[in-house]
Design a protein around this motif. Structure first.
Motif, PDB file in Angstrom:
ATOM      1  N   PRO A   1      -9.589   3.376   2.366  1.00 39.47           N
ATOM      2  CA  PRO A   1      -9.409   2.071   2.536  1.00 39.47           C
ATOM      3  C   PRO A   1      -9.171   1.248   1.256  1.00 39.47           C
ATOM      4  O   PRO A   1      -8.547   0.296   1.450  1.00 39.47           O
ATOM      5  CB  PRO A   1     -11.079   1.662   3.194  1.00 39.47           C
ATOM      6  CG  PRO A   1     -11.723   2.889   2.685  1.00 39.47           C
ATOM      7  CD  PRO A   1     -11.037   4.131   2.642  1.00 39.47           C
ATOM      8  N   GLY A   2      -9.664   1.682   0.134  1.00 42.75           N
ATOM      9  CA  GLY A   2      -9.378   1.182  -1.162  1.00 42.75           C
ATOM     10  C   GLY A   2      -7.783   1.007  -1.630  1.00 42.75           C
ATOM     11  O   GLY A   2      -7.144   0.018  -1.676  1.00 42.75           O
ATOM     12  N   LEU A   3      -7.182   2.072  -0.975  1.00 40.93           N
ATOM     13  CA  LEU A   3      -5.950   2.120  -0.963  1.00 40.93           C
ATOM     14  C   LEU A   3      -4.878   1.441  -0.336  1.00 40.93           C
ATOM     15  O   LEU A   3      -3.921   0.803  -0.679  1.00 40.93           O
ATOM     16  CB  LEU A   3      -5.268   3.849  -1.022  1.00 40.93           C
ATOM     17  CG  LEU A   3      -4.415   4.116  -1.961  1.00 40.93           C
ATOM     18  CD1 LEU A   3      -4.740   4.021  -3.564  1.00 40.93           C
ATOM     19  CD2 LEU A   3      -4.048   5.737  -1.755  1.00 40.93           C
ATOM     20  N   ALA A   4      -5.410   1.360   1.074  1.00 42.52           N
ATOM     21  CA  ALA A   4      -4.810   0.523   2.021  1.00 42.52           C
ATOM     22  C   ALA A   4      -4.875  -1.139   1.457  1.00 42.52           C
ATOM     23  O   ALA A   4      -3.853  -1.674   1.396  1.00 42.52           O
ATOM     24  CB  ALA A   4      -5.441   0.490   3.163  1.00 42.52           C
ATOM     25  N   LEU A   5      -5.914  -1.241   0.887  1.00 45.68           N
ATOM     26  CA  LEU A   5      -6.388  -2.698   0.470  1.00 45.68           C
ATOM     27  C   LEU A   5      -5.038  -2.949  -0.710  1.00 45.68           C
ATOM     28  O   LEU A   5      -4.491  -3.906  -0.624  1.00 45.68           O
ATOM     29  CB  LEU A   5      -7.824  -2.912   0.124  1.00 45.68           C
ATOM     30  CG  LEU A   5      -8.085  -4.234  -0.527  1.00 45.68           C
ATOM     31  CD1 LEU A   5      -7.820  -5.228   0.410  1.00 45.68           C
ATOM     32  CD2 LEU A   5      -9.854  -4.352  -0.898  1.00 45.68           C
ATOM     33  N   SER A   6      -5.182  -2.072  -1.646  1.00 47.34           N
ATOM     34  CA  SER A   6      -4.462  -2.320  -2.883  1.00 47.34           C
ATOM     35  C   SER A   6      -2.926  -2.367  -2.529  1.00 47.34           C
ATOM     36  O   SER A   6      -1.952  -3.286  -2.878  1.00 47.34           O
ATOM     37  CB  SER A   6      -4.550  -0.969  -3.664  1.00 47.34           C
ATOM     38  OG  SER A   6      -6.058  -1.160  -4.130  1.00 47.34           O
ATOM     39  N   LEU A   7      -2.570  -1.296  -1.555  1.00 45.43           N
ATOM     40  CA  LEU A   7      -1.199  -1.359  -1.243  1.00 45.43           C
ATOM     41  C   LEU A   7      -0.820  -2.702  -0.368  1.00 45.43           C
ATOM     42  O   LEU A   7       0.261  -3.419  -0.619  1.00 45.43           O
ATOM     43  CB  LEU A   7      -0.830  -0.220  -0.286  1.00 45.43           C
ATOM     44  CG  LEU A   7       0.483   0.252  -0.261  1.00 45.43           C
ATOM     45  CD1 LEU A   7       0.879   0.757  -1.453  1.00 45.43           C
ATOM     46  CD2 LEU A   7       0.604   1.443   0.869  1.00 45.43           C
ATOM     47  N   PHE A   8      -1.732  -3.207   0.532  1.00 40.05           N
ATOM     48  CA  PHE A   8      -1.277  -4.253   1.176  1.00 40.05           C
ATOM     49  C   PHE A   8      -1.198  -5.568   0.049  1.00 40.05           C
ATOM     50  O   PHE A   8      -0.099  -6.215   0.238  1.00 40.05           O
ATOM     51  CB  PHE A   8      -2.430  -4.609   2.077  1.00 40.05           C
ATOM     52  CG  PHE A   8      -2.098  -5.881   2.995  1.00 40.05           C
ATOM     53  CD1 PHE A   8      -1.195  -5.901   3.954  1.00 40.05           C
ATOM     54  CD2 PHE A   8      -2.591  -7.186   2.643  1.00 40.05           C
ATOM     55  CE1 PHE A   8      -0.853  -7.163   4.814  1.00 40.05           C
ATOM     56  CE2 PHE A   8      -2.393  -8.096   3.455  1.00 40.05           C
ATOM     57  CZ  PHE A   8      -1.368  -8.217   4.232  1.00 40.05           C
ATOM     58  N   VAL A   9      -2.149  -5.675  -0.755  1.00 45.62           N
ATOM     59  CA  VAL A   9      -2.020  -6.581  -1.689  1.00 45.62           C
ATOM     60  C   VAL A   9      -0.830  -6.647  -2.503  1.00 45.62           C
ATOM     61  O   VAL A   9      -0.080  -7.733  -2.799  1.00 45.62           O
ATOM     62  CB  VAL A   9      -3.513  -6.519  -2.444  1.00 45.62           C
ATOM     63  CG1 VAL A   9      -3.458  -7.674  -3.722  1.00 45.62           C
ATOM     64  CG2 VAL A   9      -4.558  -7.129  -1.677  1.00 45.62           C
TER      65      VAL A   9
END
Ligand SMILES: Nc1ncnc2c1ncn2[C@@H]1O[C@H](COP(=O)(O)OP(=O)(O)OP(=O)(O)O)[C@@H](O)[C@H]1O
Ligand code: SF4
Ligand SMILES: [Mg+2]
Lengths: 338, 325, 304
Positions: C275-283
């Motif tokens: 989830p953290g990676l998805a968030l970072s990637l999206f941002v």
């Protein structure tokens, strides 16, 4: 005696597209107390010369050939410490961009004082009275000394800059378009001040401008520059009896020099790119009198009168050229095709 | 100088206006609370009469306007009442938590500013080079990475996996000294500080670096530097001029950063179990300890406002070009 | 800001509708390498948001069971649970897909809402000036004085957590910057000759504002909308991570919250990292697009 001699001076800028020789083999001299005018269109290398004299070329620019001799010493060879002793004390500058020539976060007084303190060991009282004297000279109020540059109008900054340039009583002042961006009345005032200072203090001046009329009115001698080269050089003869078609064109462009009723004509087209100079005469592309010879061979400076030189193959036909250069159609027709 | 005084006055009035508005919003919010704010510690076997007495005690029986005036007065004099939960004065709690938060933020900001400024001036110097472009894009990207996830990762790796650092908290158990100041001078505290401080810095360093880079570029290209050289000034003197010009906007940046961080690092306080004001707010809200929650919220808002105010005013003092109009 | 007009000239003069204009802008952004990567990633996220829940192997709160019919807790990643399971046996991969939808819903709706609000306020404030401006700008000042995260926490703890409330709060947070920027832009536009010309031609005040000025600030509004999507997703994640998100849906921040509280940082990296990676990637992908867009609006950025 020569105060400053530019001897076969060449200056290049490194650019992404190659080396641009902004100044190419320029030789001019300024004698003690002389007022020399350097004219030419935008981009011909005037500021480059001014910066080179003070050693403030940008990092990508360098003197590649020749010398800048001040009282016989080549400034381009001095160490930074030696050069710093000549700067401002001997040669001061009124920059083209006097608008931004002051550090915005120090007062005018602090900045003039800084110039003094760098070179002199004057007492506070001496500094004060010297600055007061100069402010009178350039026509500024003492009360403005504690102001910051942004509180000054353009004209006032220019005057303050002139005051700062004169503060150490230098032998030569280089004034690079000291009136750009100012309205005509202020321009006149400032040029008058400079002329007055020149006459009263007998200081040598190098006035850089693109305005032939200004030079005609103020200077003892004139050097006309085109695409990095001097094309004509001499005393008042230069605009009274020009030998180079470019000078003729420049004279046309300014009303004060034109006879009554004569039209204002500007020279069509732009100077060549420094990165792609023609083989022959650099002006040929725009010159109404250009011949095949002109396009093949670059003309050298030849003597055309007493201390008057011009770089044109056809100086012999100058009288004829002068006549026809007065007419718009001569210039509009474009370069001669013959 | 007259303009300055008028400007200060106007800015102060605006500050007060905003503070009062924020407080009013806060008041309304807490009045909207469902049920009885005293429900936390009013036992179901309290008699009606006891409930009434409690209400009187907390002033909940008074007319609304009186409550509002009293609330406003109390807040503005930093008298936040008594914690429902800890039964101690809220102001004492809040001050302690603020100090803790400051103990994390101040070192992070100082280091970020110093390192960021150095990095920024290097970038300004290397302008146009490939490294410069890469670093700038990297910094911009770094600024958009959610730092709480960075915090989680860092904690996972350096604390849980490698065991190099303690897994959160401000000091080890029993590590509290007599006073706050003694506590933060211990090595134990330093060990706890490093990770959260580094995580904060990854984000906070970007702003001074990018700022100094662009001001440096601006200053380097400015004509007055040529004149300084032409005046025969030493390189050292010229650098003084350049730096002074380039640093101006940084001062404002620092103040804004400080103010922002006092509310912005709630997440890091939670992740690192740092007993700061943000974590206190979250737990007060979870515990329904409204006086504490109110006070935490208020001081966070106040700090941002005051630092922004300082930034505005300071900038005027150090940059003569700022016109107070 | 003069550069902004270059874009407007192409974006607003041709009267081919907003969709076509957006498509054209996206096309230009796609020509920047960063913009192209960013757009591709965002597109990917959008596709996941739409079809993710349909293709997710499990429900967002559905416990996986092992052969013995027991809840399969904390399984490491495997063929059947691509990203393993949580302490409650929930499939992390499925949650990630569901969470994408929540993140994007919050991001997009609050970005649109805040940009509409901020643009309107900025337009009216900048154009009409006077007391209207005074009032609106003081409101903006107050909004800037409210620390978002604490404020949102207080409100949520009072009103109870729900997705619409989160969206509302994020919207209220995001509009402030937009309104200030738009107002500043309007102030410079107001003095342009074409506005005088319109007035001389007898256009009404609202006509000038919405026909002549508004189209010229739209490129800037779009920029803030993109930035808003990024902010919205981040803020939702932050709130959910703190346990103030809607408990009935799962989002990336919510996943991190559960993982954090379950101590998964020690035991189950597969629960924390995705989830953290998805968030970072999206941002970061939104950042890449906004960066390209900013360069487009302001070519000077490239030099700087
Ligand atoms: N830093 C630089 N790098 C590359 N080329 C430069 C640089 N500075 C000047 N030039 C080029 O050198 C030539 C001469 O410039 P210079 O500033 O000396 O002209 P000028 O005669 O003073 O013109 P103006 O009247 O506009 O001031 C121009 O073609 C200019 O483009
Ligand atoms: S040499 Fe030829 S082209 Fe050059 S100025 Fe003289 S006449 Fe014109
Ligand atoms: Mg020049």
């Amino acid at each position: 005696m020569a105060l400053l001699e530019l001897d076969d001076l060449s200056i290049e800028y490194r650019t992404a597209a190659g080396a641009a020789r902004a100044v190419d083999g320029v030789s001019i001299t300024i004698d003690e107390g002389e007022y020399l005018g350097l004219v030419g269109e935008s981009g011909c290398g005037k500021s480059t010369i001014a910066k080179a004299i003070l050693g403030i070329l940008p990092p990508n620019g360098a003197v590649t050939k020749g010398q800048i001799r001040y009282r016989g010493r080549d400034l381009t060879r001095l160490s930074l410490a030696e050069l710093n002793r000549v700067r401002w004390r001997q040669i001061a500058l009124v920059p083209q961009s006097a608008m931004n020539g002051f550090d915005p976060v120090y007062t005018i007084e602090q900045q003039i004082n800084e110039a003094i303190e760098t070179h002199m060991k004057w007492s506070a009282a001496e500094k004060q009275s010297r600055i007061a004297e100069l402010f009178r000279l350039v026509g500024m109020e003492q009360s403005r000394l504690k102001d910051y540059p942004h509180q000054f109008s353009g004209g006032m900054r220019q005057r303050a800059m002139i005051a700062m340039a004169m503060v150490l009583d230098p032998n030569l002042v280089v004034a690079d378009e000291p009136t750009t961006g100012l309205d005509v009345i202020v321009q006149d005032q400032i040029l008058h001040r400079i002329k007055e200072i020149h006459i009263r203090l007998k200081k040598a001046m190098l006035l850089i401008t693109h305005d032939m009329a200004v030079v005609a009115e103020n200077c003892d001698r004139i050097a006309v520059m085109y695409a990095g080269r001097i094309v004509e050089y001499g005393a008042h003869d230069v605009f009274e009896r020009p030998f180079h078609p470019y000078t003729m064109g420049l004279c046309n462009a300014f009303p004060d020099l034109a006879d009554e009723g004569r039209e204002l004509i500007s020279i069509p087209k732009a100077p060549p790119s420094l990165l792609d100079l023609p083989t022959g005469c650099r002006f040929a592309e725009r010159c109404p009198f250009a011949t095949d010879l002109c396009r093949k061979l670059e003309p050298a400076l030849v003597s055309v009168g007493d201390g008057h030189v011009a770089a044109c193959h056809h100086v012999a036909r100058a009288a004829e050229f002068r006549d026809s250069a007065r007419h718009v159609r001569t210039w509009q027709a474009g370069p001669a095709t013959a | 100088m007259h303009g300055l005084r008028a400007y200060l006055l106007r800015r102060l009035i605006l500050l007060l206006f905003v503070v009062v508005s924020v407080l009013t919003i806060l008041f309304v919010l807490f009045k909207l609370l469902p049920g009885n704010p005293l429900s936390v510690f009013i036992d179901s076997n309290y008699s009606d009469e006891m409930v009434q007495r409690q209400k009187r005690l907390w002033g909940l029986d008074d007319p609304l306007w009186l409550q509002y005036v009293r609330y406003m007065w109390n807040m503005l004099t930093f008298d936040f009442g008594t914690s429902f939960f800890q039964m101690t004065p809220v102001s004492g709690i809040v001050i302690e938590k603020l100090l803790h938060t400051g103990a994390m933020i101040v070192p992070a900001v100082v280091l970020s500013v110093v390192l960021g400024a150095l990095l920024g001036s290097w970038l300004g110097w290397r302008r146009g080079s490939r490294q410069e472009g890469a670093v700038v894009v990297g910094l911009l990207a770094l600024r958009s990475v959610p730092s709480f996830f960075v915090g989680i990762l860092v904690l996972m790796v350096f604390s849980y996996q490698l065991g190099w650092f303690p897994p959160g908290g401000m000091v080890s158990i029993g590590g509290h000294q007599e006073s706050f100041w003694e506590t933060i001078l211990t090595l134990d505290f330093l060990g706890h500080l490093i990770l959260p401080c580094l995580v904060l810095m990854t984000r906070e360093i970007t702003s001074p670096a990018l700022l100094l880079r662009s001001t440096m570029l601006e200053v380097k290209g400015s004509d007055f530097l040529d004149i300084l050289r032409a005046k025969g000034l030493s390189e050292r003197r010229i650098r003084v001029h350049a730096t002074r010009n380039a640093l101006l906007p940084l001062v404002t940046d620092i103040a804004v950063m400080m103010g922002f961080l006092f509310q912005g690092q709630v997440l890091l306080e939670i992740i690192f179990a740092w007993p700061g004001v943000g974590r206190e707010l979250v737990s007060a809200l979870n515990d329904l300890d409204y006086p504490v929650a109110q006070a935490c919220f208020f001081v966070m808002a106040l700090i941002i406002l005051v630092f922004n105010f300082i930034a505005d005013v300071l900038y005027g003092f150090i940059d003569p070009r700022v016109a107070y109009d | 800001m003069a550069e902004a007009e270059i874009l407007t000239a192409s974006g607003a003069r041709k009267k081919s509708g907003a969709i076509a204009a957006i498509a054209r802008v996206l096309g230009v952004i796609g020509r920047y390498p960063t913009g192209a990567i960013g757009l591709t990633l965002i597109l990917l996220f959008a596709v996941i948001a739409v079809i993710g829940p349909a293709v997710a192997p499990f429900g967002p709160f559905e416990a996986t069971q092992n052969e013995l019919g027991r809840v399969a807790r904390l399984l490491p990643p495997s063929g059947s649970n691509l990203l393993g399971t949580t302490t409650q046996g929930i499939d992390v991969f499925s949650q990630l897909l569901w969470g994408t939808r929540v993140a994007l819903i919050v991001g997009v709706i609050s970005a649109i809402g805040s940009v509409i609000l901020g643009t309107l306020i900025g337009l009216v404030s900048g154009y009409f000036g006077g007391w209207v401006d005074e009032v609106l700008m003081r409101v903006t000042d107050v909004a800037f004085g409210i620390p978002f995260l604490p404020f949102a926490l207080v409100v949520i703890s009072i009103a109870g957590p729900s997705l619409p409330l989160v969206i509302l709060l994020v919207t209220l947070f995001l509009w402030r910057t937009t309104s200030r920027v738009i107002r500043a832009q309007v102030l410079t536009l107001k003095t342009r000759p074409f506005i005088w010309a319109a007035r001389a031609a007898g256009a009404s005040e609202f006509g000038i504002l919405f026909i002549h000025i508004a189209p010229n600030v739209l490129p800037l509004s779009f920029l803030y909308m993109a930035i808003g999507v990024q902010g919205g997703v981040m803020l939702e994640a932050a709130l959910s991570f703190l346990g103030f998100g809607d408990p009935n849906v799962i989002s990336w921040g919510g996943m991190l919250n559960h993982a954090f509280r379950a101590g998964a940082m020690r035991t189950a990296w597969w629960w924390v990292v995705p989830p953290g990676l998805a968030l970072s990637l999206f941002v970061i992908s939104v950042f890449m697009v906004t960066r390209a867009y900013e360069e487009l609006l302001n070519p000077r950025l490239r030099e700087m």
